[in-house]
Enzyme design. Structure first.
Site, PDB file in Angstrom:
ATOM      1  N   CYS A 124      -3.368  -2.421  -9.500  1.00 38.44           N
ATOM      2  CA  CYS A 124      -3.272  -0.342  -9.236  1.00 38.44           C
ATOM      3  C   CYS A 124      -3.837   0.649 -10.345  1.00 38.44           C
ATOM      4  CB  CYS A 124      -1.861   0.378  -8.834  1.00 38.44           C
ATOM      5  SG  CYS A 124      -2.446   1.957  -8.213  1.00 38.44           S
ATOM      6  N   ARG A 180      -6.422  -2.663   3.756  1.00 40.46           N
ATOM      7  CA  ARG A 180      -5.983  -1.619   4.497  1.00 40.46           C
ATOM      8  C   ARG A 180      -6.145  -2.084   6.404  1.00 40.46           C
ATOM      9  NH1 ARG A 180      -4.526   2.442   1.846  1.00 40.46           N
ATOM     10  NH2 ARG A 180      -4.561   2.162  -0.410  1.00 40.46           N
ATOM     11  N   MET A 209       0.881  -1.790   0.439  1.00 38.57           N
ATOM     12  CA  MET A 209       0.117  -0.202  -0.569  1.00 38.57           C
ATOM     13  C   MET A 209       0.725   1.034  -0.367  1.00 38.57           C
ATOM     14  SD  MET A 209      -3.251  -1.518   2.199  1.00 38.57           S
ATOM     15  CE  MET A 209      -1.455  -1.424   4.000  1.00 38.57           C
ATOM     16  N   MET A 210       0.494   2.253  -0.966  1.00 37.79           N
ATOM     17  CA  MET A 210       1.664   3.044  -0.726  1.00 37.79           C
ATOM     18  C   MET A 210       1.105   4.578   0.348  1.00 37.79           C
ATOM     19  SD  MET A 210       2.942   2.696  -3.956  1.00 37.79           S
ATOM     20  CE  MET A 210       4.057   4.117  -4.380  1.00 37.79           C
ATOM     21  N   GLY A 256      -9.987  -8.361  -1.107  1.00 37.18           N
ATOM     22  CA  GLY A 256     -10.498  -7.136  -1.534  1.00 37.18           C
ATOM     23  C   GLY A 256     -11.998  -7.265   0.417  1.00 37.18           C
TER      24      GLY A 256
END
Length: 318
Positions: free
Chosen positions: A83, A217, A1-2, A195
């Site tokens: 992405c 996340r 994750m950036m 997801g």
């Protein structure tokens, strides 16, 4: 994750789970070849097992990135074809490559030819109106023909226009059944699903249908959910660390980097959610936010923040 899964977050996660496979932020092939490799790719041995995630569409460049990753000691290299950001599209990589499966196959073949580590591909179930199960299965079949055996599938399609990256994580509906079908029809491939997963109970349910589960996340928003991963998922005979033990384990690491001149908040920003949903969480976050940005801040700031958490919470395993 950036901007999330940098080396400091990964080291922090290693105090919670020793076995879970960790990923770097996506790094472009151009940055790897021309940038500061230590800054972009450096990691502590404790972070392993560790996957380098790359973005690009040039087979020669990606092959060289694979050699670099292997030489540096990464355990796997992952090509991101999932992405959807406009910046990534402008570079002609990420999710837009799902419309070019033979291009992806060429990249993967070049990477595998250079690799002595596994090469995997992270992708969506589709993009824009190219989103049927048959489209995804065709993509996987073509890329697998180039030698790829590991596919990380985000169970949402991506809209390349009209949705932001954040909206692309939330708005397109999840289609877990498509990923389950992919595993059933390609049993020789290692299929990982991604997801919307929030806890290990959901992971255990998914493992009945696929080979692995990726949590993104939620790992950042509530990292302590991984405290039981080693025992529950990997069957290790080990007790989950307490939150208190996790913080204490970070003291030497924090002081090592502080001595190098790194601002403490570069590390503690990843730790703010350790007490998510628990008594004392607000005080913990407030103290770290206020004091970690100050010159000379060290592990003493962590110890002070920890002292604000109720003692019962410090002793609790869950």
């Amino acid at each position: 994750m950036m901007d999330h899964t940098d080396r400091h977050f990964r080291y922090f996660m290693r105090q919670i789970t020793k076995k879970t496979l960790l990923y770097t932020e996506m790094v472009t092939s151009a940055a790897i070849l021309h940038g500061d490799k230590e800054r972009l790719l450096g990691f502590s041995p404790e972070e392993k097992p560790l996957v380098l995630q790359v973005g690009g569409d040039n087979p020669v460049q990606l092959a060289e990135c694979t050699r670099i990753a292997s030489d540096m000691g990464y355990d796997e290299i992952n090509l991101n074809v999932g992405c959807p950001s406009s910046r990534v599209q402008d570079g002609n990589f990420g999710a837009c490559l799902m419309t070019k499966p033979y291009k992806v196959a060429d990249c993967v073949a070049a990477m595998i030819a250079e690799a002595n580590i596994p090469v995997s591909v992270k992708h969506r179930i589709g993009v824009d109106d190219i989103d049927s199960y048959e489209h995804m299965a065709n993509f996987v079949s073509i890329v697998a023909s180039a030698g790829c055996r590991i596919f990380n599938v985000h169970a949402r399609k991506a809209w390349l226009k009209g949705l932001s990256p954040k909206e692309n994580r939330d708005i397109p509906p999840l289609r877990y059944s498509d990923v389950h079908r992919l595993k059933a029809e390609f049993p020789h491939l290692f299929i990982e699903i991604n997801g919307g997963f929030l806890n290990l109970e959901q992971v255990c349910t998914q493992l009945k249908s696929v080979d692995a589960v990726m949590i993104g996340r939620a790992a950042y928003d509530n990292p302590y959910i991984f405290a039981a991963a080693d025992s529950l998922i990997y069957r290790e005979k080990t007790e989950a660390p307490t939150r208190y033990q996790i913080v204490e384990a970070m003291f030497p690491y924090v002081d090592k980097w502080a001595a190098k001149g790194l601002k403490l908040n570069k590390i503690t920003r990843h730790m703010l959610q350790l007490f998510a949903g628990q008594p004392g969480s607000r005080a913990w976050k407030q103290h770290l936010t206020e004091y970690s940005c100050r010159e000379g801040a060290s592990s003493q700031v962590l110890a002070q923040a920890l002292a604000l958490v109720p003692i019962k919470q410090l002793e609790a395993i869950h």
